[in-house]
Design a protein around this motif. Structure first.
Motif, short mmCIF file in Angstrom:
data_model
loop_
_atom_site.label_atom_id
_atom_site.label_comp_id
_atom_site.label_asym_id
_atom_site.label_seq_id
_atom_site.Cartn_x
_atom_site.Cartn_y
_atom_site.Cartn_z
N LEU A 1 5.26 10.26 4.20
CA LEU A 1 3.82 10.49 4.07
C LEU A 1 3.11 10.81 5.39
CD1 LEU A 1 1.51 10.49 2.01
CD2 LEU A 1 1.28 8.05 2.31
N GLU B 1 9.13 10.12 -0.53
CA GLU B 1 7.88 10.81 -0.20
C GLU B 1 6.91 9.87 0.50
OE1 GLU B 1 7.53 14.10 -3.78
OE2 GLU B 1 7.17 12.00 -4.24
N ASN C 1 0.80 -1.23 0.00
CA ASN C 1 0.00 0.00 0.00
C ASN C 1 0.83 1.27 0.00
OD1 ASN C 1 -2.29 -1.40 -0.15
ND2 ASN C 1 -3.01 -1.00 1.92
N LEU C 2 1.69 1.37 -1.00
CA LEU C 2 2.40 2.64 -1.18
C LEU C 2 1.61 3.48 -2.17
CD1 LEU C 2 6.05 1.32 -1.54
CD2 LEU C 2 4.89 2.13 0.52
N LEU C 3 1.78 4.81 -2.10
CA LEU C 3 1.11 5.66 -3.07
C LEU C 3 1.93 5.66 -4.36
CD1 LEU C 3 -0.35 8.93 -1.57
CD2 LEU C 3 -1.46 6.78 -2.18
N PRO C 4 1.35 5.21 -5.46
CA PRO C 4 2.13 5.09 -6.70
C PRO C 4 2.59 6.43 -7.25
CG PRO C 4 -0.20 4.63 -7.09
CD PRO C 4 -0.03 4.75 -5.62
N THR C 5 1.94 7.51 -6.82
CA THR C 5 2.31 8.82 -7.36
C THR C 5 3.55 9.39 -6.67
OG1 THR C 5 0.67 9.70 -5.86
CG2 THR C 5 0.05 9.52 -8.17
N LEU C 6 3.88 8.85 -5.51
CA LEU C 6 4.98 9.42 -4.73
C LEU C 6 6.24 8.57 -4.86
CD1 LEU C 6 3.12 10.40 -1.43
CD2 LEU C 6 3.50 11.78 -3.47
#
Lengths: 263, 848
Positions: A122, A118, A109-114
Motif C-alpha cells: 500500500l 496489496e 488498520n488494514l484495508l478490507p478491500t485489499l
C-alpha cells in the motif's frame, strides 16, 4: 520462549533517527488547558528499538504523534533523519510519512478491500513507486506470510493481520517505524510473534522502531524504555527486562502524584 | 425506548438531514403538482370568467352532435341576430366573428408557433381590448393587431401585413392600431390577434356570409338571465343555442378543466416517480445508519431490549423523520406550486394576475405519502436491525457481507413477472385498453423492482469492468474497490439513479424507433423526392395556388407532380378524410399505393375511390353509392365508388375530383409531391420548384429528410419534456449518491485516517472518493440504459403490428446520459470527498 541475548546495541555511537528537542504541546486554553508535553527532549538512535511507557494521560501517545508528524508541537523541534519536520505543511508532512515513516496500529488498520499482499504494498502504491521485490520477499518470509498473501484481512486472524501491518510498515524501509500499542489487541502468543518480529527487524535489518506500550513484557523486548509521566520524561531505562520495567514503574509512580495504571 | 430514539436522532443530525431531503423532495413534488394544477385551473377559470363579462345570455351555433371535431365553424345568422335585437327584454347585443388565420411576419414566414393566430371583428366585446396605439380598423383593408403580434411578427403600426384564411386569398392589410388586453396583458394565453372590420372578419371566417361566431346579449334592467333566456328562445330557434352567461362560463371551465387535469396527472406521475426513487434512497440511508449502529443495537439487545422494541425504535425514528420532512416538503411544495403558477401564468397564459389555489388534498397527500413512504422504507432495515444478536456488542465490527443469492434469485423472478406483465399488456391479452395499459405499467414497475434487486449481483462484474478505466491510478483503484465492497449499498444507490435513466432511455428509444419506422416506411413506399408543404404549427394549414402545379409539371427534370386537397367530411353520416387531386393515378403511384378493384384513373364528378378497410367499414363496394357533405358545403353530394385501394397508411381515405375542393376545409391544395425525373439533379429541380413557389411563402420545398424532421418534430419536444421532468428523479438520485458516500466516508473514518497517516495525500483521498462516486453513478446509468433499451425494445416489438417495425437506438442521447452520469458522480463526490480529505488523522486512528 525467552529471547536469546540480543547483541548489545552500541547506542552511543549511532546517529539519532529521531531527534526531539524541547517539545511543548498543550491542548485547550485558560483554566481548561492541558499540557501534554512539557519540554520533552529525547533522541531515538538509528537501528534501535525503543519503548515509550507511561500511565494514561502521561503524554506518551502525544509524543509519538508529534514525532511522527501527525500532530504539531507548540514549541520545540523534531527531526526525522536529516529533516526538520516542525513547520512543514500538510503536503510535505504527508510525503514525509509516506517515505520515511512506517506505522503499526493497535487496530491493525488494514484495508478490507485489499489482499494481504496489496496491503503490504500500500505505501508504495500510494507513492506510485515500485517496491523492491527482494526486500518485500524477505520481509514476507521473515513474517511467515507467504501463504497468506492472497487473503483478505477478514480471512486472517488478529495476529496474522498485525503481521501484515508490520510488513506494510517495513515495506518502504522507512527511517523509523512507530508502533502504537501493537500488541494491545492480540493474545499472548500473537503478541510474542509480533514483538519477536520487531526485535528481528531491528537486529537483522537495522530498522529503527519506536513503540508506545503499557505492557512491561512488551517493553522488555526493546533496547531502551523511556518513561513519561505528566508530560515529562521521568526515567530512561536501557536494556530493560520485564522485572526492571515493573520496578521502574513502581518507583516513579510513588514519586509522581498521578494515578498510574498500576501494573 | 422513545427517549433513547430521540437522543440517538439528535446525535446523528447530518445523516437525518440527508435522509429527509429525499422525503422533502418527494412530498414537495406531489404538493407542487396538486397546487399547480388547481391554481392553473383557478387562473384559467378567472380568465374564462372575463369572457363576455356583463352579458346575460350567450347565443352560439349548435354544434352538430356527430361533428365534434369539425374543421369549419358554423355561425349565428343575421336573421337570428335581428330577431334577438328586436326583443324588448334586450338592452344591448355584442357580436363576435372569430377563427384562425395565417399572417406573414416581416420575414415572409407564417407568424406563431404552437399558439394560434386569430382573426376577430373589431368591436367584439368577448374580452376587454385596450387600444395602445392608433385606432381600430374602419375599412376592409385595415387591421388592428395585438401587442403580442407586433413582437412575434416584427411588424408595427403603419406596416402592411399579409394575411389569409381558408376562405380567402392572401390579402394585404394596413396596420392602423395596436391593442393589448385588460390587466396590461399583451395576449390572451399567448395567442396573437388581428382585428378586422366585422365585414372583413366575416369574409375571412365565413367566406363573406353574414353570420356570427357568438352573440352576447345583455338584458334590460330588471330582466334576469333566466328570464332573458326564456324570452330569447323563440328568436334563437333551432339554428343556434342560447345559454346563460354562467352556463357558458361553466362550459368553458369544464372544457379547460379536462386539459388542466391532464397536466395535473402528468405532473403527479412524475412526482410519484420521484417518490419511488426516494424509497430506495430512504431505505438505503436507514440501512447504512443502522449498520453503523449495530454495536449500539446489540448493546440494547444485550441489556434486555426485545426485537419488537428495536423495530419500534427504528420505525419511530422513521416516523418522526417522515412527519417532519413531509410537512416541510408539503410547505415547500405549496410554495413552489404557487411560484410555478405565476411563472406559467406569465409565460404561457400571459396574465399577470394568477390565482393560487391550495386544495386541501395537496398538503394532506404530500404528508401522507411522505410519512407512509418513509416508514415503509425503514421497515426492512428495522427488521434486519432487530435480528442483530446481542453478542455483536462484544465483537469487532468487520463483517463479511451476507450472500446475495437469495436477493438475486428473487430479482430474476420479479423481473420475469414484470416482463410478462408488460408483454401481456402490450399484446392486449386482457379485456379493455385500461386493463392492458395497467398490466403494462404495473409490469414496468415490477421490472424496475426486479432489476433493482438484481443490481447487487450485477454490481460486481459491471463495477469491475468500469474499474478498469481507473486502474492506472492507485487512488482510482481504491475508489473502485470501495464502490464494490458493499454490493447491496452500491446497488440500491445505483438503482435510484437507474429509474430515471431507464424511463428517459425507454421513451427516447421508443420515439427514435417510431421515427425510424416512419422514415423506413416513407423511404420504401414514397416515390416522390420532394414535398411542397407548410409548417405543421401554422394556425390553419398552409396552402398554395393550384394553378402553379402546371408550371411545376412543366419544369425541367420533373417527371410528375401531384397536389392534394383534404377535408374532414361526412360520408354516409360518418366523419371521414376525403382527399382530392387532379391526378389520382399518379398520386397513388407516387405514394406507393395499390389499386385492388376497379379503376382510379380520371375520376369524374360523382365518382369516388376508397381504401378497402374504409369500404368494409361501411359495408360497400365498387358500384355502390355514398353521400358526402363537405366542411363548407351545405348540401350532400352523391358518389359512386369506382375503385378500391389496398390499405396503406399513406393512401388511406376517400378521393374525389378537385371540383369539390371549393367546399373543402382547404379549398386550395396543402401538399404536393414532386417526382424528379431519373438523371435530373435533385438540387436543381428543388431550386426550380422553389422559384415557381416564390410568391407562396407559407409553403416550402422539402426533401424526405426535411419533411420527416418536420413531421416528427413533436417527438423531439416530447423527449425533451420528459427528460426535463425526469431530471427531478435524477436530483433525488444524486442526493442518494451523496448520502451513500457521506455515510461510507463516516464509516471509514478510521481507514481514511490510516491512509492519510501512512502517506496518502489529500488529493489522492479526494480522487478515491470521486472515483467511487463516478463508478456508482456510471453503474446506475448503465443499468438504466440497459433496462431502458430493453423496455423500449419490448414496447417496440409489441407495436410492430401498428407499423413500428424498426428498432432504433438513440445513441447520441445515450452518450449524453453517460456524460451526465459522470457529471452527477463528480458533483455528488464534492462534499464527501472534501469531508474525506479533511478527516482528522489523530481522531481517526485513536482507539479510545
Amino acid at each position: 520462549m525467552p529471547l536469546a541475548n540480543p547483541p548489545a546495541p552500541q547506542l552511543t555511537r549511532t546517529r539519532a533517527a529521531v531527534d526531539a528537542t524541547n517539545l511543548l504541546r498543550a491542548y485547550g486554553s485558560g483554566e481548561a488547558q492541558v499540557v501534554a508535553l512539557r519540554n520533552v527532549s529525547v533522541q531515538f538512535a538509528s537501528g534501535a528499538f525503543t519503548a515509550i511507557m507511561g500511565p494514561s494521560g502521561s503524554g506518551k501517545s502525544t509524543l509519538m504523534h508529534c514525532l511522527a508528524g501527525l500532530d504539531t508541537v507548540d514549541r520545540g523541534s523534531v527531526r526525522i533523519g536529516d529533516t526538520e519536520i516542525t513547520g512543514l505543511n500538510d503536503k510535505a508532512l504527508t510525503r514525509l510519512r509516506r517515505d520515511k515513516i512506517g506505522f503499526i496500529f493497535q487496530q491493525f488498520n488494514l484495508l478490507p478491500t485489499l489482499t494481504a499482499e496489496e496491503n503490504i504494498l500500500l505505501p508504495a502504491s500510494i507513492a506510485g513507486a515500485k517496491a523492491d521485490p527482494a526486500w518485500i520477499g524477505r520481509v514476507i518470509a521473515t513474517l511467515d506470510l507467504a501463504d497468506r498473501l492472497t487473503h483478505k484481512p477478514t480471512e486472517l486472524s488478529g495476529g496474522q493481520q498485525q503481521r501484515v501491518a508490520c510488513a506494510r510498515a517495513l515495506a518502504t524501509r522507512p527511517e523509523v517505524v512507530f508502533a502504537d500499542e501493537p500488541t494491545g489487541n492480540l493474545d499472548t502468543r500473537s503478541s510474542g510473534e509480533v514483538l519477536r518480529f520487531l526485535r528481528r527487524s531491528v537486529d537483522d535489518f537495522g530498522q529503527t522502531i519506536v513503540m508506545v506500550t503499557h505492557d512491561p513484557s512488551a517493553a522488555a523486548h526493546a533496547d531502551r524504555v523511556v518513561f513519561l509521566a505528566d508530560g515529562q520524561i521521568v526515567e530512561d531505562l536501557h536494556r530493560p527486562t520485564a522485572d526492571s520495567v515493573i520496578d521502574t514503574m513502581r518507583g516513579f509512580e510513588n514519586r509522581v502524584p498521578l494515578a498510574g495504571e498500576g501494573r | 425506548m422513545l427517549r433513547a430514539t430521540l437522543k440517538g436522532m439528535a446525535a446523528r443530525k447530518a445523516r437525518l438531514i440527508l435522509t429527509s431531503i429525499a422525503v422533502v423532495l418527494g412530498s414537495a413534488f406531489i404538493a407542487a403538482a396538486l397546487v399547480l394544477t388547481a391554481s392553473i385551473q383557478a387562473t384559467v377559470d378567472d380568465l374564462n370568467g372575463d369572457a363576455y363579462a356583463g352579458a346575460d345570455v350567450i347565443v352560439q351555433p349548435v354544434e352538430p352532435e356527430n361533428r365534434g371535431d369539425r374543421l369549419v365553424r358554423d355561425g349565428v345568422s343575421a336573421e337570428t341576430l335581428a330577431a334577438i335585437e328586436a326583443n324588448d327584454d334586450v338592452a344591448s347585443v355584442s357580436t363576435t366573428v372569430t377563427w384562425m388565420v395565417n399572417a406573414l411576419g416581416d420575414d415572409g414566414k407564417i407568424v406563431g408557433g404552437f399558439a394560434p393566430t386569430m382573426a376577430v371583428n373589431w368591436g367584439d366585446e368577448s374580452v376587454e381590448r385596450e387600444l395602445r396605439e392608433g385606432r381600430g380598423p374602419e375599412t376592409a383593408g385595415e387591421v388592428a393587431v395585438s401587442a403580442r403580434f407586433v413582437t412575434e411578427s416584427g411588424l408595427g403600426l403603419g406596416d402592411t401585413v399579409e394575411a389569409y384564411s381558408l376562405a380567402t386569398d392572401q390579402t394585404a392589410y394596413e396596420i392602423v392600431g395596436v391593442f393589448g388586453y385588460s390587466g396590461d396583458r399583451d395576449s390572451l394565453s399567448g395567442a396573437t390577434e388581428l382585428a378586422f372590420t366585422t365585414a372583413e372578419a366575416q369574409r375571412l371566417v365565413f367566406d363573406g356570409e353574414d353570420v356570427y361566431t357568438t352573440v352576447a346579449v345583455t338584458g334590460a334592467d330588471g330582466v334576469s338571465g333566466d328570464e332573458l333566456l326564456a324570452a330569447l328562445e323563440p328568436a334563437v330557434g333551432d339554428e343556434a343555442e342560447a345559454l346563460t352567461w354562467q352556463a357558458y362560463v361553466d362550459d368553458l371551465n369544464a372544457e379547460t378543466a379536462e386539459a388542466t387535469s391532464l397536466i395535473g396527472y402528468f405532473l403527479l406521475g412524475f412526482g410519484l416517480i420521484a417518490v419511488f426513487v426516494s424509497v430506495f434512497l430512504i431505505a438505503n440511508t436507514f440501512s447504512i445508519v443502522i449498520a453503523g449502529r449495530l454495536k449500539e443495537i446489540a448493546m440494547m439487545r444485550a441489556v434486555g431490549a426485545s426485537r419488537g422494541q428495536i423495530i419500534r425504535s427504528v420505525l419511530a425514528e422513521a416516523g418522526l423523520l417522515g412527519a417532519v420532512a413531509s410537512v416541510v416538503g408539503a410547505g415547500l411544495g405549496v410554495a413552489a406550486g404557487a411560484g410555478l403558477t405565476s411563472l406559467v401564468g406569465n409565460s404561457f397564459l400571459d396574465t399577470a394576475s394568477t390565482s393560487v389555489a391550495v386544495p386541501a388534498a395537496a398538503p394532506v397527500a404530500a404528508v401522507a405519502v411522505g410519512l407512509v413512504v418513509t416508514v415503509l422504507s425503514a421497515l426492512l432495515p428495522a427488521v434486519r436491525a432487530s435480528k442483530t444478536p446481542p453478542v455483536e456488542a462484544m465483537r469487532e465490527a468487520v463483517k463479511a457481507d451476507k450472500p446475495i443469492t437469495g436477493v438475486t434469485v428473487t430479482g430474476l423472478l420479479v423481473t420475469l413477472v414484470g416482463a410478462t406483465g408488460i408483454v401481456l399488456g402490450l399484446t392486449e391479452t386482457f379485456d379493455g385498453d385500461k386493463a392492458n395499459l395497467a398490466a403494462a405499467a404495473v409490469g414496468a414497475g415490477i421490472v424496475f423492482v426486479g432489476v433493482a434487486l438484481l443490481t447487487a449481483w450485477l454490481s460486481k462484474p459491471v463495477v469491475a469492468l468500469l474499474g478498469a478505466v481507473w486502474s492506472w491510478s492507485f487512488a482510482g483503484r481504491l475508489g473502485r474497490l470501495n464502490a464494490s465492497r458493499n454490493p447491496r449499498r452500491t446497488a440500491v444507490t445505483a438503482a435510484a439513479l437507474m429509474i430515471g435513466v431507464t424511463l428517459v432511455t425507454a421513451t427516447a428509444t421508443l420515439l427514435t424507433s417510431v421515427k425510424a419506422s416512419l422514415a423506413e416506411q416513407f423511404e420504401s413506399s414514397i416515390k416522390a423526392e420532394l414535398f411542397i408543404t407548410g409548417p405543421v404549427t401554422s394556425s390553419v394549414p398552409a396552402t398554395f395556388d393550384p394553378a402553379l402545379m402546371d408550371d411545376i409539371r412543366d419544369a425541367d427534370g420533373v417527371a410528375a407532380a401531384v397536389e392534394l386537397y383534404y377535408d374532414l367530411a361526412q360520408v354516409d353520416g360518418t366523419e371521414q378524410y376525403v382527399n382530392a387531386t387532379t391526378d389520382l393515378a399518379g398520386g397513388i403511384e407516387l405514394f406507393g399505393g395499390e389499386v385492388l378493384q376497379g379503376t382510379v384513373a380520371d375520376l369524374e364528378e360523382g365518382q369516388t375511390v376508397v381504401n378497402e378497410w374504409s369500404a368494409n367499414e361501411l359495408g360497400i363496394g365498387v358500384g355502390d353509392t355514398v353521400t358526402m357533405t363537405f366542411s363548407r358545403g351545405s348540401e350532400a353530394h352523391e358518389f359512386t365508388i369506382t375503385g378500391i385501394l389496398a390499405d396503406n397508411e399513406d393512401t388511406d381515405g376517400w378521393y374525389v375530383d378537385p371540383s369539390y375542393a371549393a367546399e373543402f376545409y382547404t379549398p386550395k391544395p396543402t401538399t404536393a409531391l414532386v417526382d424528379v425525373a431519373d438523371g435530373a439533379d435533385v438540387d436543381e429541380v428543388t431550386a426550380e420548384v422553389e422559384s415557381i413557389l416564390a410568391d407562396e411563402p407559407a409553403v416550402s420545398v422539402q426533401n424526405h429528410e426535411e419533411y420527416l424532421a418536420q413531421v416528427t418534430v413533436f417527438f423531439d419536444y416530447a423527449v425533451i419534456a420528459i427528460q426535463l421532468l425526469l431530471a427531478l428523479a435524477m436530483i433525488v438520485a444524486v442526493i442518494g449518491v451523496v448520502n451513500t458516500l457521506v455515510l461510507s466516508v463516516l464509516e471509514r473514518t478510521r481507514e481514511l485516517g490510516m491512509l492519510r497517516a501512512i502517506g496518502m495525500t489529500r488529493g489522492q483521498t479526494t480522487r478515491m472518493v470521486t472515483v467511487e462516486s463516478v463508478t456508482i453513478a456510471l453503474f446506475g446509468a448503465l443499468l438504466g440504459i440497459g433496462t431502458g433499451l430493453l423496455l423500449g425494445w419490448i414496447v417496440q416489438q409489441a407495436l410492430v403490428p401498428s407499423g413500428i417495425e424498426e428498432f432504433a437506438v438513440p445513441t447520441a442521447l445515450i452518450a449524453a446520459y453517460l456524460g451526465a452520469a459522470v457529471l452527477v458522480g463528480l458533483l455528488a463526490a464534492i462534499a464527501p470527498a472534501v469531508r474525506a480529505s479533511k478527516v482528522d488523522i489523530l481522531g481517526a486512528i485513536s482507539y479510545e
